[in-house]
Design an enzyme around this catalytic site. Structure first.
Site, short mmCIF file in Angstrom:
data_model
loop_
_atom_site.label_atom_id
_atom_site.label_comp_id
_atom_site.label_asym_id
_atom_site.label_seq_id
_atom_site.Cartn_x
_atom_site.Cartn_y
_atom_site.Cartn_z
N GLY A 267 4.71 8.58 -7.72
CA GLY A 267 4.34 9.98 -7.66
C GLY A 267 4.60 10.57 -6.28
O GLY A 267 5.20 11.62 -6.14
N GLU A 304 -2.43 11.80 -0.89
CA GLU A 304 -1.51 11.31 0.14
C GLU A 304 -2.01 11.71 1.53
O GLU A 304 -1.93 10.93 2.47
CB GLU A 304 -0.09 11.82 -0.08
N HIS A 307 -4.81 9.46 2.72
CA HIS A 307 -4.34 8.15 3.16
C HIS A 307 -4.15 8.08 4.68
O HIS A 307 -4.12 6.99 5.24
CB HIS A 307 -3.00 7.81 2.51
N GLU A 326 -6.06 2.12 -2.00
CA GLU A 326 -5.88 2.94 -3.20
C GLU A 326 -7.19 3.27 -3.90
O GLU A 326 -7.43 4.41 -4.29
CB GLU A 326 -4.89 2.28 -4.16
ZN LIG Z 1 -2.22 6.06 -2.81
#
Ligand SMILES: [Zn+2]
Length: 880
Positions: A267, A304, A307, A326
């Site tokens: 993705g 994202e 992260h 994750e």
């Molecule tokens: Zn991720």
């Protein structure tokens, strides 16, 4: 290509890296026929290792090695060895500079790992092990280095040259070429490296952080997409603000960049300061993206971005710890989406995915713990278990600690481990240290695979006014794991009186704090809880908000389900009660297909939902969705897919027939007012209108058809246009369907993301997704084997959503999938391995299905030169 026999890698074999890399100096010469990569590494022996005198080993894959130099002196061929995927330099000092020059061919890279070309631009994907396809390197996340990257390319074809960090130098070169140098001040593992070169337009914005620093925000897209960036940019700013408010996390570089590429296996990717997105997960406009796409874009942009702390500043020690970044980050993006929209709706969406797909994975041959103990190919472990169950595990810690202690724990985690590569255990320890709670038993959630089953029974004693609840816990065996220990499970519940009011929950022997909702903590195989002062027989509302990723078995009566559907004060459980009732009715039809009318109380419950405008319409929109075929299959033992499909269709037809007038007035009530907005109410209005249309067309209603045709023509947004198209495609109105499909393609043929939706609507429909039609779609001018989105939108949609056709009794669907997997395995093994999934659960199905699924798997297994990716999935599903 990989030729070696796949090896299993074990967590227990982990050892610290023998060599550390402090600094990486990269120079890329980009050409049309290949790329030369110059890499200079400052390497030293790891002082943590005693007796460390061994050879230097670097990882590499599909590289053409040109030269190797040690401290500036070229090594002769006898001074190093290329052994399979390793470069071995036996004789190295403790501290040295190694320069490696390699030649790679991005233009021929169809695996889309490492450096490759997509629509004329260069881009990278290095997680998990793509960096080794660029140059020789210790490709493991616990080697963190500072990167300096110089990119050289033709100035006209590639005016934009990007990498991580800040651009520190740029200039012209001979022959119309130019260069840009980027420097990233933060040490990072090589999987976070990124490079982009192309003819892209730049969209700019700024964000001022909590400490007053101004961050330069940039999006890079192809010129035709320049009007589709606003939503992602706004989402980014909302994410940055939210992470400051909720987690106290501030962005650290001066620039944050997002790039959209069409060919992408995943993705999106959180490369430090330079996130690369699959176009379908970032580009949006009202005319081309559905509500669902907008929500997905907001969530993925946030994911994202988050992260940057949970993944980049604090990263994983090894890939067994993937859920460290994750699971935590999915939890964070779910919290964010809840805060931006409707928390109940968000919870329903998460749980639907979890129960339909993750529970299936947990019950199948690829079942693995949130922290796996072994793997052959790490790219096979980007799974729902790592992501979604991993997020549920973090969510349970949040439930057990409460928001304040959880925040204390996350602060401690970031502070303690900033700049380090750590483990899930370090994460749990930070939570323990900050809260004073003992989570040792809780850690089993990371170690044991399988979905726990809670069997609940109850007893009401009218005389004593007590209500006893007994909860027994068991965890099914999974590959390689038997006889599991009880896990620590937070179990939220309430008790409703006959008016639907929450009753006080006074635990025998506990304090009388008259809470009306409690989180019970289960730690034993069996618990009995006694509530006192219970003046009437209650209806239990169990596992509120789905407080743990478990199955609950309790003998609900239909009266109780109807009651909870109408009265539960927990929105999630209201929805869940409706789902349970619909499942019960459909399952009844599967086992007695000749039964006449369906449960009349189901009809009146849905009528109530449609007609009572005072209800939360966002919740109603979710409650109007019947359980999916995939979920019904997951719930069944030895599912008979055609029977499930037919039973569900019949329930839908009977509901639609009985509720025709209510559906028409629902369409009236939620008529398009010409203003497109994305509040939960507006999204719900469109969802309800499109559900009503779909139901009416399902029974061949002509008024419904006319409304669908009109909506298709006049819609000013993709949600309504696609909603009408989908309803027409799934109807028996062949002429209208063909006309709509044709005109839709004509209008949007230049937009790949819309064409993907056009493919997927057809491939997932029983009316237009027969095997013959699928094969036709694959010869369409817009279909492209090299583009993962196209493969997913045709082959993936057929095997994953068009279940009656895929599970055709003659096995043709299985054979077809096996052929496509074998074909794709040569060019893109990661995507091929993902496509196999529907076949891997062959054991679950009745013999009529399972024998043919098995032989399809065996055909794949027997292919010559099978990739490690597909090898692992196929062999694990055949084993045992
Ligand atoms: Zn991720």
């Amino acid at each position: 290509m990989r030729t070696s026999q796949p090896q299993t890698i074990y967590l227990k074999d982990y050892s610290v890296p023998a060599f550390l890399v402090d600094h990486v100096d990269l120079r890329f010469e980009l050409y049309e026929d290949g790329t030369r990569v110059h890499s200079s590494l400052s390497i030293r022996r790891n002082p943590q290792l005693a007796d460390n005198h061994g050879a230097l080993e670097l990882d590499g894959d599909s590289l053409k090695l040109e030269t190797v130099a040690l401290n500036g002196t070229n090594l002769s061929t006898g001074q190093y060895q290329e052994l399979g995927e390793t470069l071995l330099v036996p004789d190295v000092p403790d501290d040295f500079e190694l320069t490696v020059v390699t030649w790679i061919e991005p233009q021929n890279n169809t695996r889309l790992e490492g450096l490759y070309k997509s629509s004329g631009m260069f881009c990278t994907q290095c997680e998990a092990e793509g960096f080794r396809c660029i140059t020789y390197f210790p490709d493991r996340p616990d080697v963190m280095a500072r990167f300096r990257t110089r990119i050289e390319a033709d100035r006209t074809a590639y005016p934009i040259l990007l990498s991580n960090g800040n651009d520190v130098e740029r200039g012209d070169l001979a022959d119309g070429r130019h260069f840009v140098t980027w420097e990233d001040p933060f040490p990072k593992p090589c999987y976070l490296f990124a490079l982009v070169a192309g003819d892209l337009v730049e969209k700019r914005d700024t964000f001022t952080t909590l400490s007053g620093r101004e961050i330069d925000l940039r999006m890079y897209v192809e010129p035709r997409n320049s009007e589709k960036c606003d939503y992602a940019m706004d989402s980014l700013k909302r994410s940055m603000r939210w992470d400051e408010d909720v987690y106290g996390r501030e962005y650290d570089l001066d620039i944050f960049m997002i790039v959209a590429v069409d060919d992408f296996n995943m993705g999106a990717m959180e490369n430090k300061g330079l996130n690369i997105f699959n176009s379908s997960c970032v580009l949006a406009s009202q005319e081309t993206a559905t509500d669902l796409a907008f929500q997905r874009i907001e969530a993925i942009v946030a994911h994202e971005y988050f992260h940057n702390w949970s993944g980049n500043r604090v990263t994983c020690r090894d890939w067994f710890q993937l859920s460290l970044k994750e699971g935590f980050t999915v939890f964070r993006d779910s919290q964010f989406s809840s805060d931006m929209g409707s928390p109940t709706v968000k919870r329903i969406e998460n749980v639907t995915l979890l129960r339909t797909a993750q529970f299936a994975e947990d019950g199948g041959p690829m079942a693995h713990p949130v922290r796996p103990a072994s793997y052959m190919e790490i790219s096979n472990f980007y799974t729902l278990t790592i992501y979604e169950k991993g997020a549920e595990v973090v969510r349970m810690i949040h439930t057990l600690l409460g928001p304040d202690l959880f925040r204390k724990g996350s602060d401690l985690y970031f502070e303690r481990h900033d700049g380090q590569a750590v483990t899930t255990d370090d994460f749990v320890r930070a939570m323990e240290d900050a809260s004073g709670r003992d989570l040792s038993q809780f850690r089993l959630w990371y170690e044991q695979a399988g979905t726990p089953v809670l069997t609940v029974s109850d007893h009401y004693d009218e005389q004593a006014a007590t209500y006893r609840l007994t909860i027994e816990q068991s965890i099914p065996d999974t590959p390689g794991q038997q006889d599991k220990k009880p896990q620590h499970i937070p179990f939220a519940l309430g008790l409703l009186d006959s008016n639907g009011k929450d009753m006080p929950l006074v635990l025998a022997g506990g304090s009388d704090d008259s809470l009306t909702e409690r989180v019970l903590e289960l730690t034993e195989a069996s618990h009995t809880f006694e509530f006192t002062g219970v003046t009437q027989r209650p209806v239990p509302s169990l596992l509120r908000q789905f407080s743990a990723p478990v199955r609950v078995a309790y003998p609900w009566t239909r009266e109780q389900m109807l009651f909870l559907m109408k009265h539960d004060t927990d929105g999630f459980n209201r929805w869940d009660a409706g789902q349970r009732l619909a499942v019960d009715v459909i399952q009844g039809l599967v086992s007695a297909p000749d039964a006449g009318e369906i449960e009349p109380r189901l009809v009146s419950a849905y009528r109530h939902l449609l007609s009572d405008a005072s209800l939360d319409q966002a919740l109603v929109a979710k409650m109007m969705q019947l359980p999916s075929e995939a979920y019904l299959i997951e719930l069944a033992d030895s599912p008979d897919v055609p029977a499930i499909h037919q039973a569900r269709e019949r329930v839908l037809a009977q509901l639609a027939g009985a509720l025709r007038e209510d559906l028409l007035s629902c369409i009236e009530r939620h008529a398009d007012n010409g203003i497109y907005g994305l509040t939960p109410e507006e999204v719900a209005g469109r969802s309800l209108r499109n559900t009503a249309l779909a139901w009416l067309l399902h029974i061949g209603d002509e008024e419904g058809r006319d409304r669908a045709v009109q909506q298709f023509r006049e819609a000013d947004n993709m949600t309504d246009r696609l909603g009408a198209l989908r309803a027409l495609v799934n109807s028996g109105f062949v002429q209208e369907r063909e006309k709509a499909l044709e005109s839709f393609y004509q209008q949007f043929s230049a937009d790949p993301q819309v064409v993907e939706q056009w493919f997927s609507v057809q491939a997932s429909s029983p009316e237009t997704g027969s095997l013959e039609q699928i094969q036709q779609l694959m010869t369409h001018e817009a279909f492209d084997w090299k583009n993962p989105n196209k493969v997913r939108s045709v082959i993936g949609a057929f095997a994953g959503q068009n279940l009656a056709a895929f599970h055709a009794a003659d096995g043709s669907g299985y054979r077809f999938l096996a052929e496509q997997v074998s074909r794709l395995d040569d060019s893109n093994p990661q995507i091929a391995a993902r496509l196999v999934t529907p076949l891997t659960r062959w054991r679950k199905f009745a013999a009529v299905h399972s024998e043919q699924m098995l032989s399809a798997l065996e055909r794949i297994r027997d292919k010559k030169g099978l990739s490690r990716d597909v090898y692992e999935v196929v062999h694990k599903s055949l084993a045992g």
